[in-house]
Design a protein around this motif. Structure first.
Motif, mmCIF file in Angstrom:
data_model
loop_
_atom_site.group_PDB
_atom_site.id
_atom_site.type_symbol
_atom_site.label_atom_id
_atom_site.label_comp_id
_atom_site.label_asym_id
_atom_site.label_seq_id
_atom_site.Cartn_x
_atom_site.Cartn_y
_atom_site.Cartn_z
ATOM 1 N N CYS A 49 0.838 -1.207 0.000
ATOM 2 C CA CYS A 49 0.000 0.000 0.000
ATOM 3 C C CYS A 49 0.872 1.256 0.000
ATOM 4 C CB CYS A 49 -0.919 -0.023 1.221
ATOM 5 S SG CYS A 49 -1.775 1.518 1.569
ATOM 6 N N HIS A 50 0.788 2.056 -1.063
ATOM 7 C CA HIS A 50 1.626 3.244 -1.190
ATOM 8 C C HIS A 50 1.356 4.246 -0.077
ATOM 9 C CE1 HIS A 50 3.694 6.666 -2.955
ATOM 10 N NE2 HIS A 50 2.564 7.356 -2.919
ATOM 11 N N TRP A 51 0.090 4.583 0.174
ATOM 12 C CA TRP A 51 -0.231 5.604 1.168
ATOM 13 C C TRP A 51 -0.004 5.102 2.587
ATOM 14 C CZ3 TRP A 51 -0.233 10.493 0.205
ATOM 15 C CH2 TRP A 51 -0.430 10.910 -1.104
ATOM 16 N N CYS A 52 -0.001 3.789 2.768
ATOM 17 C CA CYS A 52 0.408 3.247 4.076
ATOM 18 C C CYS A 52 1.870 3.593 4.339
ATOM 19 C CB CYS A 52 0.210 1.742 4.114
ATOM 20 S SG CYS A 52 -1.490 1.189 3.889
ATOM 21 N N HIS A 53 2.702 3.463 3.309
ATOM 22 C CA HIS A 53 4.117 3.817 3.456
ATOM 23 C C HIS A 53 4.273 5.307 3.733
ATOM 24 C CE1 HIS A 53 4.952 -0.174 2.243
ATOM 25 N NE2 HIS A 53 4.906 -0.001 0.939
ATOM 26 N N VAL A 54 3.475 6.105 3.030
ATOM 27 C CA VAL A 54 3.580 7.555 3.203
ATOM 28 C C VAL A 54 3.259 7.941 4.640
ATOM 29 C CG1 VAL A 54 2.596 9.770 2.528
ATOM 30 C CG2 VAL A 54 3.100 8.052 0.778
ATOM 31 N N MET A 55 2.155 7.436 5.168
ATOM 32 C CA MET A 55 1.773 7.793 6.543
ATOM 33 C C MET A 55 2.787 7.255 7.549
ATOM 34 S SD MET A 55 -1.934 7.479 8.381
ATOM 35 C CE MET A 55 -2.196 8.143 10.043
ATOM 36 N N ALA A 56 3.355 6.095 7.257
ATOM 37 C CA ALA A 56 4.380 5.558 8.150
ATOM 38 C C ALA A 56 5.583 6.487 8.219
ATOM 39 C CB ALA A 56 4.801 4.165 7.684
ATOM 40 N N HIS A 57 6.063 6.930 7.057
ATOM 41 C CA HIS A 57 7.234 7.805 7.035
ATOM 42 C C HIS A 57 6.935 9.153 7.678
ATOM 43 C CE1 HIS A 57 9.269 4.831 4.771
ATOM 44 N NE2 HIS A 57 8.707 5.079 3.602
ATOM 45 N N GLU A 58 5.746 9.689 7.398
ATOM 46 C CA GLU A 58 5.416 11.021 7.878
ATOM 47 C C GLU A 58 5.099 11.062 9.376
ATOM 48 O OE1 GLU A 58 3.357 12.918 3.845
ATOM 49 O OE2 GLU A 58 2.119 12.028 5.425
ATOM 50 N N SER A 59 4.446 10.011 9.872
ATOM 51 C CA SER A 59 3.912 10.069 11.237
ATOM 52 C C SER A 59 4.463 9.003 12.166
ATOM 53 C CB SER A 59 2.381 9.971 11.197
ATOM 54 O OG SER A 59 1.820 11.081 10.521
ATOM 55 N N PHE A 60 4.431 7.733 11.751
ATOM 56 C CA PHE A 60 4.803 6.656 12.669
ATOM 57 C C PHE A 60 6.305 6.589 12.922
ATOM 58 C CE2 PHE A 60 0.802 4.569 10.826
ATOM 59 C CZ PHE A 60 -0.006 5.198 11.766
ATOM 60 N N GLU A 61 7.094 7.246 12.054
ATOM 61 C CA GLU A 61 8.537 7.309 12.276
ATOM 62 C C GLU A 61 8.952 8.589 13.002
ATOM 63 O OE1 GLU A 61 10.357 6.738 8.471
ATOM 64 O OE2 GLU A 61 9.496 4.731 8.202
ATOM 65 N N ASP A 62 8.002 9.436 13.347
ATOM 66 C CA ASP A 62 8.272 10.691 14.041
ATOM 67 C C ASP A 62 8.361 10.424 15.540
ATOM 68 O OD1 ASP A 62 7.461 13.148 15.587
ATOM 69 O OD2 ASP A 62 7.531 14.020 13.578
ATOM 70 N N ALA A 63 9.521 10.637 16.138
ATOM 71 C CA ALA A 63 9.738 10.282 17.544
ATOM 72 C C ALA A 63 8.841 11.091 18.483
ATOM 73 C CB ALA A 63 11.208 10.498 17.916
ATOM 74 N N GLY A 64 8.668 12.389 18.193
ATOM 75 C CA GLY A 64 7.836 13.206 19.061
ATOM 76 C C GLY A 64 6.380 12.793 19.017
ATOM 77 N N LEU A 65 5.869 12.546 17.819
ATOM 78 C CA LEU A 65 4.490 12.111 17.703
ATOM 79 C C LEU A 65 4.303 10.744 18.358
ATOM 80 C CD1 LEU A 65 2.127 12.579 14.742
ATOM 81 C CD2 LEU A 65 2.328 10.307 15.735
ATOM 82 N N ALA A 66 5.280 9.851 18.155
ATOM 83 C CA ALA A 66 5.190 8.516 18.747
ATOM 84 C C ALA A 66 5.150 8.595 20.272
ATOM 85 C CB ALA A 66 6.367 7.659 18.286
ATOM 86 N N GLU A 67 5.928 9.495 20.852
ATOM 87 C CA GLU A 67 5.920 9.646 22.306
ATOM 88 C C GLU A 67 4.525 10.057 22.792
ATOM 89 O OE1 GLU A 67 8.306 12.112 25.844
ATOM 90 O OE2 GLU A 67 8.684 12.526 23.721
ATOM 91 N N TYR A 68 3.924 11.019 22.100
ATOM 92 C CA TYR A 68 2.570 11.456 22.465
ATOM 93 C C TYR A 68 1.586 10.286 22.337
ATOM 94 C CZ TYR A 68 -1.749 14.185 22.495
ATOM 95 O OH TYR A 68 -2.987 14.686 22.810
ATOM 96 N N LEU A 69 1.685 9.563 21.252
ATOM 97 C CA LEU A 69 0.785 8.440 20.987
ATOM 98 C C LEU A 69 0.950 7.343 22.027
ATOM 99 C CD1 LEU A 69 -1.140 6.800 19.170
ATOM 100 C CD2 LEU A 69 0.781 6.310 17.671
ATOM 101 N N ASN A 70 2.173 6.979 22.328
ATOM 102 C CA ASN A 70 2.424 5.886 23.264
ATOM 103 C C ASN A 70 1.903 6.210 24.668
ATOM 104 O OD1 ASN A 70 3.707 4.495 21.211
ATOM 105 N ND2 ASN A 70 5.765 5.166 21.808
ATOM 106 N N GLU A 71 1.959 7.472 25.064
ATOM 107 C CA GLU A 71 1.527 7.851 26.411
ATOM 108 C C GLU A 71 0.013 7.821 26.562
ATOM 109 O OE1 GLU A 71 3.122 11.693 27.107
ATOM 110 O OE2 GLU A 71 5.179 10.979 27.492
ATOM 111 N N ARG A 72 -0.728 7.969 25.465
ATOM 112 C CA ARG A 72 -2.163 8.190 25.580
ATOM 113 C C ARG A 72 -3.022 7.139 24.895
ATOM 114 N NH1 ARG A 72 0.816 12.590 25.428
ATOM 115 N NH2 ARG A 72 0.272 14.421 26.722
ATOM 116 N N PHE A 73 -2.404 6.217 24.176
ATOM 117 C CA PHE A 73 -3.157 5.206 23.419
ATOM 118 C C PHE A 73 -2.439 3.863 23.497
ATOM 119 C CE2 PHE A 73 -4.037 9.279 21.484
ATOM 120 C CZ PHE A 73 -5.390 9.254 21.197
#
Length: 674
Positions: A49-73
């Motif tokens: 899935c092309h857009w799955c890769h895009v969202m992974a690179h843009e968001s799931f590989e972002d350390a700051g966003l991941a920290e926020y996500l891990n703390e609350r979800f």
């Protein structure tokens, strides 16, 4: 590394080194959400899935966003190809709430699995009317903390609405068994939706209508309808000459982003190519079309060359993206060409000729002046064209290749077994039959648990842990029954019968005859998924119904025929309402109306006369035709092998001449020219 490091899914493993603390779908993830009293982020996608890769690179590989996500979800990642049941249930909620769906699918759940907020791709910054993914996370968590009662009310209402839909298809299954008038209505509806200019049905994006084309070919064979054949020929020619068809390496991309089949979404899926191989093979069998034969052989070669695994199964897909000259991944870069690249590969004169033959222009048809190769002319390639194609293919092989999803999916391998077995028999390609035999053996040895139940996936010869769903049982049975007809080996028939017994006892509603997507003893989701409409591949419902009908014809089992007829009643209302989305059911219904016919062969399997009769039988275009080994009550004729043609539990006089047999089964020049 997070918890996905040990996953069997290549898609999940693509996320194993994300800073997001991913969980696989399972009780442990939901227990963690309950213990922490936080919502679940469910992210569903697949490896190609092309857009799955895009969202992974843009968001799931972002350390700051991941920290926020891990703390609350609690973050749960699902491969939709491993868990089509999970995907189906929550995709239904997404489509009901937003009016559209797609992947990556993003759903927020309560710790009880109840959905309350939905979406697909979210960008890293707000754009095109979409909030950023960070804004979505913040909004959902604020609602979870400050408006819990509202969240609970929304989630409960959604679950009630989804549960209330559970009886819709069971109600449709109370219709009449489809007859000739039903199939005429379907043809009329398809004619109205046909794209007269470009072939195919509907507008952009345009998907290969494989299952509808199979129905139309059967309808032509049964009725002589030139209108049905015309829809097939025009669509198959347009796809074969368009960019959706890999002009160098064979095989087809998943869909065209435009209505003219020019620019594909470049991922190449096993199920598409297995289904299209069979369609082009059957078109050649019906008409003798050189184009259809060329495309069928090229697609079969693509399957063996690029998707076959070391264990003999077939991998799920090739990615749309690959590394470009800049070292970064781009969609389609492996497949597209500029005029300069053609000259570099072939020299000045041949490069110009290739540009003309394949429709490569300075302006390009894709991005940055590159073109997707097409075959604009109506003439078939000559020897000089084939020499150019081979040189371009060799040059393309030097490029960085798209990644391959190594996961072996039972259902799609069943489709490949059926297609390769038939292609091998009709095209005189024993290597294709051999490949089908090895793949079928893998399915029976690796994809069954200790109780004989199917497992959905395997990888590197190791079984996955997810139970098979209805499409796995139906498509694998279809492949085994087709392989039995080609080889005469009874083990394939016996194994198909075992799988279909599970369909009857675990997937079928006794009261209505409707079929569920999951077994009665499968994991309980917020509702039990059930949908007879075809998507990119046959639905579990129609796949199982078609296999039940073929098995009934082979074995004279009234129990299996009755189950097939009851399951196919759903085709009657849908044929008039949505014929494009019930193609496999229409194909099975056409076989039902025709009989279906069985050819029972009496004679030693290795006797040349028996082989000739088997080849003549397989060349027949009669809808749903099955080929079986004759029983002891069907003797030789004057000591010679014979074929007994049976229809509706009545058998005709035995035939010993292959030409007479072929003529009686609707065989035409395409399959008897060798």
């Amino acid at each position: 590394m997070n918890r996905l490091a040990d996953a069997t899914s290549p898609y999940l493993q693509q996320h194993a080194d994300n800073p997001v603390d991913w969980w696989e779908w399972g009780d442990e993830a939901f227990a963690a959400a309950r213990e922490r009293d936080v919502p679940i982020l469910l992210s569903v996608g697949y490896a190609a899935c092309h857009w799955c890769h895009v969202m992974a690179h843009e968001s799931f590989e972002d350390a700051g966003l991941a920290e926020y996500l891990n703390e609350r979800f609690v973050a749960v990642k699902v491969d939709r190809e491993e868990r089509p049941d999970v995907d189906a249930v929550y995709m239904e909620a997404v489509q009901a709430a937003t009016g559209q769906g797609g992947w990556p699918m993003t759903v927020f759940l309560t710790p009880e699995g109840e959905p309350f907020y939905f979406g697909t791709y979210f960008p890293p910054q707000p754009r095109h009317g979409l909030p950023s993914f960070r804004q979505v996370l913040e909004g959902v968590f604020d609602a979870w903390q400050g408006r819990r009662e509202e969240v609970a009310e929304v989630a409960g209402r959604i679950v009630r609405e989804l549960s209330g839909r559970g009886g819709v298809y069971a109600g449709l299954a109370a219709a009449d068994v489809p007859g000739a008038e039903t199939l005429r209505q379907a043809l009329a509806g398809l004619g109205r939706e046909f794209d007269e200019r470009n072939g195919g049905f509907g507008g952009a994006p345009k998907f290969p209508p494989s299952m509808v084309l199979e129905f139309l070919l059967r309808h032509h064979a049964a009725t002589g309808s030139q209108a049905a054949l015309d829809l097939v020929e025009r669509t198959c020619a347009a796809m074969a000459r368009g960019g959706i068809h890999d002009q160098l390496g064979g095989g087809f991309a998943r869909y065209s982003v435009d209505a003219r089949w020019v620019v594909p979404h470049f991922e190449k899926m096993l199920y598409d190519n297995a289904l299209l191989l069979r369609v082009y093979l059957h078109l050649w069998r019906a008409t003798g079309s050189p184009l259809a034969r060329r495309v069928a052989e090229g697609t079969a070669d693509f399957l063996l060359r690029e998707l076959r695994t070391p264990e003999g199964g077939f991998a799920s897909a090739l990615d749309a993206d690959s590394a470009g000259p800049d070292g970064r991944h781009h969609e389609g870069v492996f497949y597209v060409w500029t005029p300069e690249q053609l000259v570099s590969a072939l020299g000045e004169e041949d490069g110009r000729r290739a540009a003309e033959r394949y429709g490569v222009t300075p302006q390009g048809t894709f991005e940055e002046g590159a073109s997707v190769l097409q075959w604009p002319g109506e003439e078939e390639p000559d020897a000089a064209d084939e020499e150019l194609r081979a040189r371009l293919f060799a040059d393309r092989e030097l490029r960085p290749r798209p990644a391959r999803d190594e996961k072996v999916v039972a259902a799609w391998n069943g489709l490949a077994v059926a297609a390769l077995a038939e292609a091998g028999a009709l095209l005189d390609r024993p290597d294709l039959v051999d490949a089908a035999v090895v793949a079928a053996a893998l399915l029976l040895s690796v994809h069954r648990d200790e109780k004989g139940r199917l497992l959905r996936t395997s990888r590197d010869g190791q079984p996955g842990r997810n139970a098979g769903v209805a499409e796995d049982y139906g498509d694998v049975a279809e492949g085994l029954l087709t392989l039995h007809g080609v080889t005469g080996d009874a083990r394939w028939l016996d194994a198909a019968g075992e799988l279909l017994d599970v369909v009857l006892t675990r997937f079928t509603d006794e009261e209505s005859g409707a079929l569920y997507d999951t077994a009665a003893d499968a994991e309980q989701l917020i509702r039990r998924p059930q949908d007879p409409t075809d998507n990119a591949a046959p639905s579990g419902w129609t796949a199982a119904a078609a296999a039940l009908l073929s098995y009934a014809a082979l074995t004279d089992s009234e129990r299996h025929r009755s189950a097939a007829e009851r399951a196919l009643t759903v085709v009657t209302p849908l044929a008039g309402q949505a014929p494009r989305f019930i193609g496999w059911g229409l194909a099975a219904a056409q076989a039902l109306v025709d009989g279906p016919r069985k050819v029972a062969l009496a004679g030693a399997p290795d006797d040349p006369a028996t082989i000739g009769l088997r080849r003549a039988a397989l060349s027949g275009t009669a809808p749903g035709l099955v080929v079986a080994v004759a029983g002891p009550d069907q003797p030789l004729v004057n000591g010679s092998p014979a074929a007994y043609v049976c229809r509706g539990f009545v058998c005709e006089a035995p035939v010993t001449d292959p030409m007479w047999l072929a003529e009686g089964l609707g065989a035409v020049p395409g399959s008897s020219d060798e």
